[in-house]
Design an enzyme around this catalytic site. Sequence first.
Site, mmCIF file in Angstrom:
data_model
loop_
_atom_site.group_PDB
_atom_site.id
_atom_site.type_symbol
_atom_site.label_atom_id
_atom_site.label_comp_id
_atom_site.label_asym_id
_atom_site.label_seq_id
_atom_site.Cartn_x
_atom_site.Cartn_y
_atom_site.Cartn_z
ATOM 1 N N GLU A 165 43.999 30.458 45.091
ATOM 2 C CA GLU A 165 42.548 30.546 44.845
ATOM 3 C C GLU A 165 41.692 29.798 45.872
ATOM 4 O OE1 GLU A 165 41.828 29.559 40.702
ATOM 5 O OE2 GLU A 165 42.519 31.556 40.088
ATOM 6 N N TYR A 245 39.707 36.767 35.375
ATOM 7 C CA TYR A 245 39.345 35.794 34.324
ATOM 8 C C TYR A 245 37.904 36.007 33.863
ATOM 9 C CZ TYR A 245 43.626 33.233 35.368
ATOM 10 O OH TYR A 245 44.938 32.878 35.540
ATOM 11 N N GLU A 285 47.127 37.087 38.996
ATOM 12 C CA GLU A 285 46.884 36.284 37.785
ATOM 13 C C GLU A 285 45.916 37.046 36.903
ATOM 14 O OE1 GLU A 285 45.456 32.228 37.916
ATOM 15 O OE2 GLU A 285 46.733 31.702 39.607
#
Length: 379
Positions: A165, A245, A285
């Site tokens: 990230e 996310y 992810e």
Amino acid sequence: MVNGRAFYINGWNSYWFMDHAVEGYRKPRVRAMLRAARKMGLTVCRTWAFSDGGYNALQVFPGRFNEQVFKALDHVIAESRQHGIRLLLSLVNNLQAYGGKTQYVKWAWQDGVGLSSSNDSFFYDPSIRIYFKNYIKTVLTRRNSITGIEYRNDPTIFGWELINEPRCMTDASGDTLQEWIEEMSAYIKSIDKKHLLTVGLEGFYGPNSPKKSTVNPEEWASRLGSDFIRNSEIPHIDFASVHIYPDHWFHDQDFEEELKFVSKWMLSHIEDGDKELKKPVMFTEFGLSDLNKGFTPAQRDRFYKTVYDVIYKSAKRKRSGAGSLAWQFLVEGMEESNDDFGIVPWERSSIYRLIIEQSCRLARIGGDIQQLKALKNVC
């Protein structure tokens, strides 16, 4: 591609493998997780190949390594090989957990060579670049004490991830991070031409991208110094990486709106892979927090299903969506390693079935005969 066929990935994250393999009482969890993953038909696990400074550090100081921890990483790779699982190994953290950029900056400061106390100096300080290159070289040329294979020659390793990230907030133009990715990706390929390489991006579009206002979750996402297209089109980068996310990225959306965003976000990046990058795109992810207001486990089921369906449809149409890796899977008794996203998949039958179904349908599309044989009892 594996054996001449497209390899579509249903995988997961267990960042904790090396850390747990260091200590005798926690070490069996690695084998337990790999065995369970095999049963679910999972094929790739993303895990940390770094721990800089601090407790159980792999790199104690720049260029100084703890052999006991390196042997733990050897164990993780050897066990994965035994279970037919490939590993995506991440080389450093943008965040502070397990050392990260901040630790490198502290080391430079302690050595009296640091240019700046900003943790973004990780990307531009020449001394820190040398530290990191030495780290890369040590890891890639490591000879596994169990298998005798150098990491750079080991087919158990699916690929390398430059950094988890990356963000460079002090240069929103993206130039600093871009230069760093160009330099480090070329350096990795000079040592290891056999493995795939990805950046480790969250997938945000930068300030010059037409998608910054139509696809990014919110306005802040274009000011992080990263840019999905620009960073991913660097020639040494073999596949693009994206995270998902929605509950962390939005401040005021309800769950139904977040689900719609997930589909739009994924389809946008798959389109980029097809049209702009001409590279596979992996969603390395994805997770849904159980701390959300009104959270129910059924929401997590729907979230996983949404991600899996987009990947499945992409694979069926031979588009660039290459697979997804859930964040994160654990075995029983690991509360201390859990965050608000972790699950023990077999504790909830509905999500367990979703995971297995995804493994089966991707194996069918890819024509993975061995995988289908291994899954014959569940598919």
